[in-house]
Design a protein around this motif. Structure first.
Motif, short mmCIF file in Angstrom:
data_model
loop_
_atom_site.label_atom_id
_atom_site.label_comp_id
_atom_site.label_asym_id
_atom_site.label_seq_id
_atom_site.Cartn_x
_atom_site.Cartn_y
_atom_site.Cartn_z
N ARG A 62 -33.25 14.30 65.08
CA ARG A 62 -33.50 12.97 64.53
C ARG A 62 -34.81 12.86 63.77
N LYS A 63 -35.79 13.68 64.13
CA LYS A 63 -37.13 13.54 63.54
C LYS A 63 -37.36 14.60 62.46
N ARG A 64 -38.11 14.22 61.44
CA ARG A 64 -38.46 15.14 60.36
C ARG A 64 -39.94 15.50 60.46
N PHE A 65 -40.21 16.78 60.62
CA PHE A 65 -41.58 17.28 60.73
C PHE A 65 -42.14 17.56 59.34
N HIS A 66 -43.39 17.13 59.12
CA HIS A 66 -44.05 17.36 57.85
C HIS A 66 -45.40 18.02 58.11
N PRO A 67 -45.53 19.33 57.96
CA PRO A 67 -46.84 19.98 58.10
C PRO A 67 -47.72 19.64 56.90
N LEU A 68 -48.95 19.24 57.16
CA LEU A 68 -49.88 18.82 56.11
C LEU A 68 -51.14 19.67 56.15
N ALA A 69 -51.81 19.75 55.02
CA ALA A 69 -53.12 20.40 54.89
C ALA A 69 -53.12 21.83 55.43
N GLY A 70 -52.01 22.53 55.26
CA GLY A 70 -51.95 23.92 55.66
C GLY A 70 -51.47 24.18 57.07
N ALA A 71 -51.08 23.14 57.80
CA ALA A 71 -50.55 23.36 59.15
C ALA A 71 -49.27 24.19 59.08
N VAL A 72 -49.10 25.07 60.05
CA VAL A 72 -47.92 25.93 60.10
C VAL A 72 -47.11 25.58 61.33
N LEU A 73 -45.85 25.22 61.13
CA LEU A 73 -44.97 24.81 62.22
C LEU A 73 -43.76 25.73 62.27
N ASP A 74 -43.72 26.63 63.24
CA ASP A 74 -42.52 27.44 63.41
C ASP A 74 -41.59 26.73 64.40
#
Length: 255
Positions: free
Chosen positions: A54-66
């Motif tokens: 349901r949720k959309r992840f948005h990595p900002l400012a160089g964050a890395v989300l695996d």
């Protein structure tokens, strides 16, 4: 057996199941989830799958989300929803993740002078009513490494989200039938007033002084304590601790 709401979730919303290897890896990194009993772990797994769908992840400012860190965020976000179920996750969709602290510019209107001033706040988390949930990835990871220190930024911001389900945050989320609204308001107001008085007098407090900022911050801070230091919460405010257990379910943290 799973609770009735869990069966309703499966019938109404069919998210992609979390693969076993990924789930096992995440459990190793999340002591709060690892210490749950089998039934609550099963419920958390289903809620986490629904959250990720349901949720959309948005990595900002160089964050890395695996996929692992996304799941770990989802697990911590869904821990507070174990008793109330998937309905607590409604009302918002976006999740913004910065690598560390982030700045927010705010305007302040002085009612007496009429002067409007602007300032920048440095934050590790924020929740907007009907808007995104914002997190510092560094603090999410710190909470996973130090789960019993009284702090958890994801739980804190999710408490604000729950509080906002019925309007602007006021420290009183929508309550289940088993919790009397008046009992909640009386206990929380008394505890908040007690803390505010101690903070104003410069006394040391068991509850983080930041909780004296407002009633909604008090609810968010004691929610963190419920999940990460329930013994200290019980010592500080037994009546509030009992209501938090009724609302969230028992904490898996050591007491």
């Amino acid at each position: 057996m799973p609770r009735a709401w869990w069966r309703q979730l499966l019938s109404r919303f069919d998210p992609t199941p979390i693969p076993d290897p990924l789930w096992r890896r995440a459990l190793v990194s999340c002591p709060l989830a690892r210490r749950l009993d089998d039934e609550r772990q099963h419920a958390l797994r289903g809620l986490s799958a629904a959250f990720l769908a349901r949720k959309r992840f948005h990595p900002l400012a160089g964050a890395v989300l695996d996929e692992r860190i996304r799941l770990l965020i989802a697990m911590q976000a869904c821990l507070p929803a174990l008793e109330q179920g998937v309905r607590c996750l409604r009302g918002w969709r976006e999740l913004l993740v910065y690598p560390g602290e982030f700045k927010v510019r705010r305007s302040h209107h002085d009612e007496h002078s009429g002067v409007v001033s602007e300032a920048e706040d440095v934050l590790i988390g924020e929740a907007w009513e009907r808007g995104p949930l914002i997190l510092s990835l560094a603090d999410v990871q710190l909470d996973l490494e130090q789960p019993w220190d009284g702090y958890n930024v994801v739980v804190h911001e999710m408490a604000h989200k729950f509080d906002m389900l019925d309007g602007p945050p006021d420290g009183v989320p929508p309550l289940p039938d088993g919790i009397n609204r008046r009992d909640w308001i009386v206990a929380f107001q008394r505890a908040y007033d007690h803390l505010s008085n101690d903070v104003a007098r410069g006394r040391e407090t068991l509850i983080d002084p930041y909780a004296a900022e407002s009633a909604d911050e008090f609810f968010a801070v004691v929610s963190e304590m419920h999940w990460s230091q329930p013994g200290l919460m019980q010592r500080a405010e037994p009546s509030v601790a009992a209501l938090l257990t009724a609302y969230y379910g028992p904490s898996p943290a050591p007491t």
